[in-house]
Design a protein around this motif. Structure first.
Motif, PDB file in Angstrom:
ATOM      1  N   MET A   1      15.035 -17.977  10.270  1.00  0.00           N
ATOM      2  CA  MET A   1      13.792 -16.882   9.977  1.00  0.00           C
ATOM      3  C   MET A   1      13.972 -16.108   8.885  1.00  0.00           C
ATOM      4  SD  MET A   1      12.468 -14.165  12.543  1.00  0.00           S
ATOM      5  CE  MET A   1      13.917 -13.028  12.556  1.00  0.00           C
ATOM      6  N   LYS A   2      12.932 -16.115   7.932  1.00  0.00           N
ATOM      7  CA  LYS A   2      13.093 -15.258   7.014  1.00  0.00           C
ATOM      8  C   LYS A   2      11.754 -14.347   7.195  1.00  0.00           C
ATOM      9  CE  LYS A   2      12.039 -14.671   2.169  1.00  0.00           C
ATOM     10  NZ  LYS A   2      11.089 -15.330   0.996  1.00  0.00           N
ATOM     11  N   ILE A   3      12.134 -12.668   7.240  1.00  0.00           N
ATOM     12  CA  ILE A   3      11.109 -11.700   7.208  1.00  0.00           C
ATOM     13  C   ILE A   3      10.935 -11.287   5.784  1.00  0.00           C
ATOM     14  CG2 ILE A   3      10.621  -9.384   8.181  1.00  0.00           C
ATOM     15  CD1 ILE A   3      12.542  -9.798  10.262  1.00  0.00           C
ATOM     16  N   SER A   4       9.631 -11.267   5.180  1.00  0.00           N
ATOM     17  CA  SER A   4       9.201 -11.073   4.136  1.00  0.00           C
ATOM     18  C   SER A   4       8.657  -9.509   3.835  1.00  0.00           C
ATOM     19  CB  SER A   4       8.166 -11.866   3.531  1.00  0.00           C
ATOM     20  OG  SER A   4       7.170 -11.949   4.382  1.00  0.00           O
ATOM     21  N   LYS A   5       8.311  -8.921   4.837  1.00  0.00           N
ATOM     22  CA  LYS A   5       7.873  -7.411   4.731  1.00  0.00           C
ATOM     23  C   LYS A   5       7.608  -6.848   6.119  1.00  0.00           C
ATOM     24  CE  LYS A   5       2.813  -7.914   3.935  1.00  0.00           C
ATOM     25  NZ  LYS A   5       1.743  -7.501   3.124  1.00  0.00           N
ATOM     26  N   LEU A   6       7.766  -5.609   6.240  1.00  0.00           N
ATOM     27  CA  LEU A   6       7.337  -4.852   7.337  1.00  0.00           C
ATOM     28  C   LEU A   6       6.139  -3.707   7.051  1.00  0.00           C
ATOM     29  CD1 LEU A   6       8.298  -3.742  10.271  1.00  0.00           C
ATOM     30  CD2 LEU A   6       9.807  -2.107   9.260  1.00  0.00           C
ATOM     31  N   SER A   7       5.080  -3.760   7.789  1.00  0.00           N
ATOM     32  CA  SER A   7       3.872  -2.836   7.454  1.00  0.00           C
ATOM     33  C   SER A   7       3.687  -2.208   8.795  1.00  0.00           C
ATOM     34  CB  SER A   7       2.820  -3.776   7.023  1.00  0.00           C
ATOM     35  OG  SER A   7       3.070  -4.309   5.902  1.00  0.00           O
ATOM     36  N   LYS A  17      -9.817  10.705   8.247  1.00  0.00           N
ATOM     37  CA  LYS A  17      -8.652  11.898   7.879  1.00  0.00           C
ATOM     38  C   LYS A  17      -7.449  11.247   7.500  1.00  0.00           C
ATOM     39  CE  LYS A  17     -10.907  15.218  10.582  1.00  0.00           C
ATOM     40  NZ  LYS A  17     -10.860  16.105  11.922  1.00  0.00           N
ATOM     41  N   SER A  18      -7.099  10.214   8.333  1.00  0.00           N
ATOM     42  CA  SER A  18      -5.626   9.539   7.818  1.00  0.00           C
ATOM     43  C   SER A  18      -5.348   9.071   6.423  1.00  0.00           C
ATOM     44  CB  SER A  18      -5.323   8.663   8.958  1.00  0.00           C
ATOM     45  OG  SER A  18      -5.147   9.066  10.268  1.00  0.00           O
ATOM     46  N   VAL A  19      -6.553   8.257   6.165  1.00  0.00           N
ATOM     47  CA  VAL A  19      -6.577   7.941   4.670  1.00  0.00           C
ATOM     48  C   VAL A  19      -6.762   9.089   3.662  1.00  0.00           C
ATOM     49  CG1 VAL A  19      -8.174   6.543   3.048  1.00  0.00           C
ATOM     50  CG2 VAL A  19      -7.911   5.616   5.173  1.00  0.00           C
ATOM     51  N   GLU A  20      -7.488  10.118   3.841  1.00  0.00           N
ATOM     52  CA  GLU A  20      -7.732  11.023   2.756  1.00  0.00           C
ATOM     53  C   GLU A  20      -6.230  11.826   2.792  1.00  0.00           C
ATOM     54  OE1 GLU A  20     -10.448  13.701   4.569  1.00  0.00           O
ATOM     55  OE2 GLU A  20     -12.183  12.384   3.888  1.00  0.00           O
ATOM     56  N   PHE A  21      -5.606  11.932   4.140  1.00  0.00           N
ATOM     57  CA  PHE A  21      -4.089  12.754   4.080  1.00  0.00           C
ATOM     58  C   PHE A  21      -2.906  11.792   3.213  1.00  0.00           C
ATOM     59  CE2 PHE A  21       0.045  13.146   6.113  1.00  0.00           C
ATOM     60  CZ  PHE A  21       0.115  14.744   6.234  1.00  0.00           C
ATOM     61  N   TYR A  22      -2.948  10.502   3.339  1.00  0.00           N
ATOM     62  CA  TYR A  22      -2.041   9.817   2.879  1.00  0.00           C
ATOM     63  C   TYR A  22      -2.375   9.531   1.148  1.00  0.00           C
ATOM     64  CZ  TYR A  22       0.705   8.971   6.802  1.00  0.00           C
ATOM     65  OH  TYR A  22       1.447   8.829   7.890  1.00  0.00           O
ATOM     66  N   THR A  23      -3.882   9.650   0.937  1.00  0.00           N
ATOM     67  CA  THR A  23      -4.107   9.243  -0.363  1.00  0.00           C
ATOM     68  C   THR A  23      -3.725  10.578  -1.119  1.00  0.00           C
ATOM     69  OG1 THR A  23      -6.326   9.741  -0.004  1.00  0.00           O
ATOM     70  CG2 THR A  23      -5.606   7.544  -0.141  1.00  0.00           C
ATOM     71  N   GLN A  24      -4.151  11.791  -0.429  1.00  0.00           N
ATOM     72  CA  GLN A  24      -4.075  13.037  -1.281  1.00  0.00           C
ATOM     73  C   GLN A  24      -2.519  13.256  -1.275  1.00  0.00           C
ATOM     74  OE1 GLN A  24      -6.199  16.348   0.994  1.00  0.00           O
ATOM     75  NE2 GLN A  24      -5.116  17.942  -0.343  1.00  0.00           N
ATOM     76  N   TYR A  25      -1.689  13.382  -0.566  1.00  0.00           N
ATOM     77  CA  TYR A  25      -0.420  13.982  -0.465  1.00  0.00           C
ATOM     78  C   TYR A  25       0.593  12.854  -1.136  1.00  0.00           C
ATOM     79  CZ  TYR A  25      -2.379  17.918   2.093  1.00  0.00           C
ATOM     80  OH  TYR A  25      -3.160  18.942   2.470  1.00  0.00           O
ATOM     81  N   PHE A  26       0.441  11.772  -0.957  1.00  0.00           N
ATOM     82  CA  PHE A  26       1.532  10.796  -1.023  1.00  0.00           C
ATOM     83  C   PHE A  26       0.981   9.800  -2.194  1.00  0.00           C
ATOM     84  CE2 PHE A  26       1.958  12.204   3.429  1.00  0.00           C
ATOM     85  CZ  PHE A  26       2.856  13.094   3.111  1.00  0.00           C
ATOM     86  N   GLY A  27      -0.262   9.682  -2.331  1.00  0.00           N
ATOM     87  CA  GLY A  27      -0.558   8.890  -3.614  1.00  0.00           C
ATOM     88  C   GLY A  27      -0.794   7.517  -3.076  1.00  0.00           C
ATOM     89  N   PHE A  28      -1.164   7.193  -1.917  1.00  0.00           N
ATOM     90  CA  PHE A  28      -1.346   5.860  -1.458  1.00  0.00           C
ATOM     91  C   PHE A  28      -2.839   5.681  -1.911  1.00  0.00           C
ATOM     92  CE2 PHE A  28       2.232   6.288   1.106  1.00  0.00           C
ATOM     93  CZ  PHE A  28       2.888   5.144   1.638  1.00  0.00           C
ATOM     94  N   GLN A  58       1.305   1.980  -1.353  1.00  0.00           N
ATOM     95  CA  GLN A  58       1.974   2.551  -2.683  1.00  0.00           C
ATOM     96  C   GLN A  58       3.146   1.973  -3.182  1.00  0.00           C
ATOM     97  OE1 GLN A  58       2.274   4.300  -4.999  1.00  0.00           O
ATOM     98  NE2 GLN A  58       2.609   6.638  -4.392  1.00  0.00           N
ATOM     99  N   ASP A  59       3.024   1.357  -4.315  1.00  0.00           N
ATOM    100  CA  ASP A  59       4.136   0.420  -4.717  1.00  0.00           C
ATOM    101  C   ASP A  59       4.378  -0.568  -3.662  1.00  0.00           C
ATOM    102  OD1 ASP A  59       4.382   1.993  -7.164  1.00  0.00           O
ATOM    103  OD2 ASP A  59       5.362   3.328  -6.241  1.00  0.00           O
ATOM    104  N   ALA A  60       5.570  -0.569  -3.286  1.00  0.00           N
ATOM    105  CA  ALA A  60       5.990  -1.836  -2.235  1.00  0.00           C
ATOM    106  C   ALA A  60       5.858  -1.377  -0.879  1.00  0.00           C
ATOM    107  CB  ALA A  60       7.512  -2.037  -2.558  1.00  0.00           C
ATOM    108  N   VAL A  61       5.258  -0.300  -0.473  1.00  0.00           N
ATOM    109  CA  VAL A  61       5.124   0.248   0.715  1.00  0.00           C
ATOM    110  C   VAL A  61       3.596   0.033   1.279  1.00  0.00           C
ATOM    111  CG1 VAL A  61       5.236   2.145   2.441  1.00  0.00           C
ATOM    112  CG2 VAL A  61       7.103   1.982   0.680  1.00  0.00           C
ATOM    113  N   GLU A  62       3.385  -0.640   2.534  1.00  0.00           N
ATOM    114  CA  GLU A  62       2.128  -0.837   2.933  1.00  0.00           C
ATOM    115  C   GLU A  62       2.099  -0.248   4.479  1.00  0.00           C
ATOM    116  OE1 GLU A  62      -0.107  -4.878   2.239  1.00  0.00           O
ATOM    117  OE2 GLU A  62       0.751  -4.935   4.382  1.00  0.00           O
TER     118      GLU A  62
END
Length: 140
Positions: A1-7, A17-28, A58-62
């Motif tokens: 088994m190969k795991i290619s990412k964790l989201s 509100k969650s989208v606003e929080f993560y885009t405003q504070y962390f640049g997602f 945000q970069d490699a994090v989804e």
């Protein structure tokens, strides 16, 4: 088994509100959002729609957000469990000093930036739904 990412898929009360929080504070950045009608995908959050799902990156994090009512329907093991987590989401970053300085005076639940015994500088932030985010960088 190969795991290619964790989201992680966070159960949340309010997608907007969650989208606003993560885009405003962390640049997602919003990758996609699905409205209640589930008849297509939006690339922006529209003010006249309610959403049940969103994906951010945000970069490699989804990360994904799913509104609580649909999350409880889709994720069988979530029935009866509260929103939030007894896990922390650990993210290594570059420029932790700048990130910390930009967040410390906001109205956020945030710890002090500290150096750990294992050689990292890190701090914790609690998001709107109680999820614990950890930002870390190798200490100089």
């Amino acid at each position: 088994m190969k795991i290619s990412k964790l989201s992680p898929n966070f159960e949340v009360r309010d997608i907007r509100k969650s989208v606003e929080f993560y885009t405003q504070y962390f640049g997602f950045k919003l990758i996609m959002a699905v409205s209640e009608s589930q008849d297509g995908v939006d690339n922006v959050i529209h003010s006249d729609k309610e959403y049940v799902y969103a994906m951010l990156q945000q970069d490699a994090v989804e990360i994904m957000f799913q509104r609580s009512d649909t999350f409880k329907t889709d994720v069988a093991f979530s029935e009866g469990l509260p929103i939030g987590a007894t896990v922390s989401f650990y993210m290594e970053v570059e420029g932790i000093q700048n990130l910390y300085q930009s967040l410390k005076n906001e109205k956020l639940e945030i710890t002090e930036l500290q150096k750990t015994w294992y050689g990292m500088q890190e701090f914790y932030v609690k998001d709107l739904d109680g999820y614990i985010l950890v930002f870390a960088e190798k200490a100089a």
